[in-house]
Design an enzyme around this catalytic site. Sequence first.
Site, PDB file in Angstrom:
ATOM      1  N   HIS A  52       0.855  -1.184   0.000  1.00  0.00           N
ATOM      2  CA  HIS A  52       0.000   0.000   0.000  1.00  0.00           C
ATOM      3  C   HIS A  52       0.896   1.240   0.000  1.00  0.00           C
ATOM      4  CE1 HIS A  52      -3.915  -1.844   1.831  1.00  0.00           C
ATOM      5  NE2 HIS A  52      -3.331  -2.685   0.993  1.00  0.00           N
ATOM      6  N   GLU A  54       0.889   3.873   1.789  1.00  0.00           N
ATOM      7  CA  GLU A  54       1.327   4.308   3.124  1.00  0.00           C
ATOM      8  C   GLU A  54       2.495   3.461   3.631  1.00  0.00           C
ATOM      9  OE1 GLU A  54      -3.284   4.382   3.375  1.00  0.00           O
ATOM     10  OE2 GLU A  54      -1.757   3.404   2.166  1.00  0.00           O
ATOM     11  N   CYS A  82      -6.278   2.029   5.812  1.00  0.00           N
ATOM     12  CA  CYS A  82      -6.920   0.792   6.269  1.00  0.00           C
ATOM     13  C   CYS A  82      -6.322   0.393   7.625  1.00  0.00           C
ATOM     14  CB  CYS A  82      -6.685  -0.319   5.238  1.00  0.00           C
ATOM     15  SG  CYS A  82      -4.950  -0.865   5.145  1.00  0.00           S
ATOM     16  N   CYS A  85      -2.436  -0.074   7.473  1.00  0.00           N
ATOM     17  CA  CYS A  85      -1.690   1.177   7.340  1.00  0.00           C
ATOM     18  C   CYS A  85      -1.831   2.066   8.568  1.00  0.00           C
ATOM     19  CB  CYS A  85      -2.126   1.892   6.072  1.00  0.00           C
ATOM     20  SG  CYS A  85      -1.712   0.945   4.583  1.00  0.00           S
TER      21      CYS A  85
END
Length: 150
Positions: A52, A54, A82, A85
């Site tokens: 991801h 992040e 999410c 993260c």
Amino acid sequence: MISFEEAMRLALAEAGAAGDDVPVGAVVIDPVGKVIAAAHNRREQAGDPTAHAEILAIRAAAAHLGTWRLSGCTLVVTLEPCTMCAGAAVLARVERIVYGAIDPKAGAVGSLWDVVRDRRLNHRPEVIAPVLADECGALLTEFFARRRVR
């Protein structure tokens, strides 16, 4: 010092580079206001479910600083993080999270869950949102509309 809006525009540019992946971008700003890391989702390209934006930006910032502690740093991301993260931001001791679009299906910074404000954790980043939410949301809406047409 870079403003949150300027940082979000950089994150939006990163999101635009995500190719076939969900267009999410992130930047990390150090305590003096300098961008030290930027990333976009790379799950499809890397074949990695943890890739991801992040996570990749947090890793790059830690490498840049030479420490896993991102004390005083700000994570700016185009979509509400999410659970993975949000948890990574807490564990990295990020001082604040700035995000654009709310994620009612998987958001963990206030909408579906609120990982970062859980009083049982030893670190709770400040949250600033929404920042440029319409632009961030439009990028995602356009991406998913194109996918449905295929």
